[in-house]
Motif scaffolding. Sequence first.
Motif, mmCIF file in Angstrom:
data_model
loop_
_atom_site.group_PDB
_atom_site.id
_atom_site.type_symbol
_atom_site.label_atom_id
_atom_site.label_comp_id
_atom_site.label_asym_id
_atom_site.label_seq_id
_atom_site.Cartn_x
_atom_site.Cartn_y
_atom_site.Cartn_z
ATOM 1 N N ASN A 2 0.726 -1.254 -0.098
ATOM 2 C CA ASN A 2 0.048 0.046 -0.146
ATOM 3 C C ASN A 2 1.041 1.404 0.034
ATOM 4 O OD1 ASN A 2 -2.762 -1.310 0.015
ATOM 5 N ND2 ASN A 2 -2.263 -1.384 2.283
ATOM 6 N N LYS A 3 0.346 2.277 -0.852
ATOM 7 C CA LYS A 3 1.077 3.386 -0.740
ATOM 8 C C LYS A 3 0.518 4.696 -0.169
ATOM 9 C CE LYS A 3 2.628 2.678 -5.525
ATOM 10 N NZ LYS A 3 2.566 3.113 -6.900
ATOM 11 N N VAL A 4 1.215 5.261 0.430
ATOM 12 C CA VAL A 4 0.939 6.338 1.538
ATOM 13 C C VAL A 4 1.492 7.770 0.930
ATOM 14 C CG1 VAL A 4 2.524 5.854 3.228
ATOM 15 C CG2 VAL A 4 0.294 7.319 3.947
ATOM 16 N N LEU A 5 0.836 8.850 1.088
ATOM 17 C CA LEU A 5 1.294 10.308 0.731
ATOM 18 C C LEU A 5 1.445 10.710 2.200
ATOM 19 C CD1 LEU A 5 2.548 12.379 -1.301
ATOM 20 C CD2 LEU A 5 0.134 13.197 -1.396
ATOM 21 N N LEU A 6 2.617 11.041 2.587
ATOM 22 C CA LEU A 6 2.704 11.509 4.121
ATOM 23 C C LEU A 6 3.180 13.013 4.006
ATOM 24 C CD1 LEU A 6 3.568 11.073 7.152
ATOM 25 C CD2 LEU A 6 5.858 10.969 6.347
ATOM 26 N N HIS A 7 2.154 13.677 4.738
ATOM 27 C CA HIS A 7 2.472 15.496 4.849
ATOM 28 C C HIS A 7 3.391 15.404 5.601
ATOM 29 C CE1 HIS A 7 1.774 18.927 7.138
ATOM 30 N NE2 HIS A 7 1.763 19.450 5.939
ATOM 31 N N ILE A 8 4.329 16.286 5.144
ATOM 32 C CA ILE A 8 5.591 16.546 6.026
ATOM 33 C C ILE A 8 5.846 18.036 6.434
ATOM 34 C CG2 ILE A 8 8.231 16.416 6.299
ATOM 35 C CD1 ILE A 8 8.194 14.103 4.225
ATOM 36 N N CYS A 9 5.613 18.366 7.836
ATOM 37 C CA CYS A 9 5.812 19.462 8.307
ATOM 38 C C CYS A 9 7.227 20.049 8.468
ATOM 39 C CB CYS A 9 4.935 19.689 9.688
ATOM 40 S SG CYS A 9 5.622 18.738 11.141
ATOM 41 N N CYS A 10 8.061 19.275 8.463
ATOM 42 C CA CYS A 10 9.524 19.474 8.720
ATOM 43 C C CYS A 10 10.284 18.256 8.724
ATOM 44 C CB CYS A 10 9.740 20.316 9.955
ATOM 45 S SG CYS A 10 9.383 19.321 11.598
ATOM 46 N N GLY A 11 11.462 18.463 8.537
ATOM 47 C CA GLY A 11 12.513 17.199 8.391
ATOM 48 C C GLY A 11 12.565 16.489 9.656
ATOM 49 N N ILE A 12 12.822 16.959 10.750
ATOM 50 C CA ILE A 12 12.714 16.351 12.065
ATOM 51 C C ILE A 12 11.651 15.521 12.348
ATOM 52 C CG2 ILE A 12 12.825 16.590 14.654
ATOM 53 C CD1 ILE A 12 14.296 19.534 14.246
ATOM 54 N N CYS A 13 10.501 16.052 12.206
ATOM 55 C CA CYS A 13 9.305 15.343 12.355
ATOM 56 C C CYS A 13 9.139 14.007 11.276
ATOM 57 C CB CYS A 13 8.097 16.055 12.478
ATOM 58 S SG CYS A 13 7.996 17.241 13.606
ATOM 59 N N ALA A 14 9.771 14.149 10.152
ATOM 60 C CA ALA A 14 9.429 13.122 9.079
ATOM 61 C C ALA A 14 10.421 12.067 9.275
ATOM 62 C CB ALA A 14 10.077 13.612 7.658
ATOM 63 N N SER A 15 11.419 11.981 10.069
ATOM 64 C CA SER A 15 12.311 10.804 10.298
ATOM 65 C C SER A 15 11.645 9.555 10.905
ATOM 66 C CB SER A 15 13.681 11.102 11.047
ATOM 67 O OG SER A 15 13.031 11.534 12.317
ATOM 68 N N TRP A 16 11.176 9.890 11.876
ATOM 69 C CA TRP A 16 10.429 8.778 12.772
ATOM 70 C C TRP A 16 9.118 8.231 12.003
ATOM 71 C CZ3 TRP A 16 10.709 4.121 14.526
ATOM 72 C CH2 TRP A 16 9.596 3.447 15.344
ATOM 73 N N THR A 17 8.521 9.128 11.502
ATOM 74 C CA THR A 17 7.340 8.919 10.709
ATOM 75 C C THR A 17 7.223 7.847 9.808
ATOM 76 O OG1 THR A 17 7.008 10.987 9.654
ATOM 77 C CG2 THR A 17 5.952 10.576 11.694
ATOM 78 N N ILE A 18 8.376 8.240 8.760
ATOM 79 C CA ILE A 18 8.678 7.539 7.690
ATOM 80 C C ILE A 18 9.011 6.209 8.036
ATOM 81 C CG2 ILE A 18 10.365 7.386 5.880
ATOM 82 C CD1 ILE A 18 10.487 10.487 5.644
ATOM 83 N N GLU A 19 10.029 6.181 8.934
ATOM 84 C CA GLU A 19 10.442 4.708 9.417
ATOM 85 C C GLU A 19 9.357 3.751 10.058
ATOM 86 O OE1 GLU A 19 13.706 2.796 12.697
ATOM 87 O OE2 GLU A 19 13.918 4.851 11.799
ATOM 88 N N LYS A 20 8.466 4.484 10.773
ATOM 89 C CA LYS A 20 7.353 3.876 11.294
ATOM 90 C C LYS A 20 6.223 3.292 10.133
ATOM 91 C CE LYS A 20 4.241 2.418 14.573
ATOM 92 N NZ LYS A 20 4.296 0.938 14.829
ATOM 93 N N LEU A 21 6.096 4.106 9.259
ATOM 94 C CA LEU A 21 5.249 3.737 8.363
ATOM 95 C C LEU A 21 5.925 2.606 7.465
ATOM 96 C CD1 LEU A 21 3.834 7.352 7.152
ATOM 97 C CD2 LEU A 21 2.297 5.608 7.956
ATOM 98 N N LYS A 22 7.003 2.533 7.019
ATOM 99 C CA LYS A 22 7.548 1.683 6.502
ATOM 100 C C LYS A 22 7.627 0.415 7.187
ATOM 101 C CE LYS A 22 11.000 3.922 3.358
ATOM 102 N NZ LYS A 22 12.450 3.575 2.883
ATOM 103 N N LEU A 23 7.849 0.281 8.523
ATOM 104 C CA LEU A 23 7.875 -0.694 9.211
ATOM 105 C C LEU A 23 6.409 -1.306 9.279
ATOM 106 C CD1 LEU A 23 9.950 0.418 12.540
ATOM 107 C CD2 LEU A 23 10.446 -1.349 10.802
ATOM 108 N N ASP A 24 5.451 -0.473 9.230
ATOM 109 C CA ASP A 24 4.072 -1.108 8.941
ATOM 110 C C ASP A 24 3.600 -1.397 7.706
ATOM 111 O OD1 ASP A 24 3.688 -0.662 11.681
ATOM 112 O OD2 ASP A 24 2.420 1.196 11.482
ATOM 113 N N GLY A 25 4.761 -1.482 6.687
ATOM 114 C CA GLY A 25 4.373 -2.024 5.441
ATOM 115 C C GLY A 25 4.099 -1.220 4.328
ATOM 116 N N TYR A 26 4.169 0.146 4.521
ATOM 117 C CA TYR A 26 3.803 1.295 3.539
ATOM 118 C C TYR A 26 4.817 1.625 2.611
ATOM 119 C CZ TYR A 26 -0.814 1.548 6.038
ATOM 120 O OH TYR A 26 -1.944 1.285 6.566
ATOM 121 N N GLU A 27 4.538 1.910 1.428
ATOM 122 C CA GLU A 27 5.480 2.448 0.470
ATOM 123 C C GLU A 27 5.072 4.048 0.686
ATOM 124 O OE1 GLU A 27 6.125 3.112 -4.061
ATOM 125 O OE2 GLU A 27 5.558 1.108 -3.640
#
Length: 181
Positions: A2-27
Motif C-alpha cells: 500500500n502506498k501512502v502520501l505523508l504530509h511532512i511539516c519538517c525534516g525532524i518530524c519526518a524521520s520517525w514517521t517515515i520509518e514507522k510507516l515503512k515498518l508498518d508495510g507502507y510505500e
Amino acid sequence: MNKVLLHICCGICASWTIEKLKLDGYEVTGFFYNPNIYPADEYRRRLQAAREVCVSYGITLVEGDYDDGLWSGAVSGLEKEPEGGRRCEACYSFRLAATAKRAGQLGIEFIATTLSISPHKDAAVINKIGKSVAPQAFLQYNFKKEDGFKKANEFARDHSLYRQHYCGCMYSMRSGTINGR
C-alpha cells in the motif's frame, strides 16, 4: 504494498514517521505542503531538511505550492486565536485537504501526517480532522508513541538537521511558541 502520501511539516518530524510507516508495510512518498510557514526563508530551511530526510530514507519528496495567501485565507478571522486553538485546527484541515487532493492526483490510496509526532499537538484532534477530510484514506497515527518524538530528535541530532524554534506560522513566531503550544 500500500502506498501512502505523508504530509511532512519538517525534516525532524519526518524521520520517525517515515520509518514507522515503512515498518508498518507502507510505500511512502513525502509531501511538503506548508504555506503556513513564515517567513519564506524559514520555509526554505525546513524544506531543505525534509529533502535531506527523504534522501536518507530513499523516498520521493513532492513539494506543494508555497502560497501563503491561500493559507491566510484559510485562517482568516482566527488570527487572535491562541496556539493549539481553532486557527491551528483550520491550518491542519487546510494542509490535510491539500494532501488528500495531491494523493488523488498521484494515484496514492492513503494519506498520513507527521503533525501527530509533536508532544505539543493533540493527535486525537489531528486524527479527527484527517478523518473528516479524507474518511477512507487517512491513516490515524499518534507518532509520538513508541518514543517517536525522542527518536526523531535523535535522528535530527545525528544528521545535523535544521531545528526550528517555533511551530511555523507568523502567529506562533510572534507568540514565541516553540513547536506548538
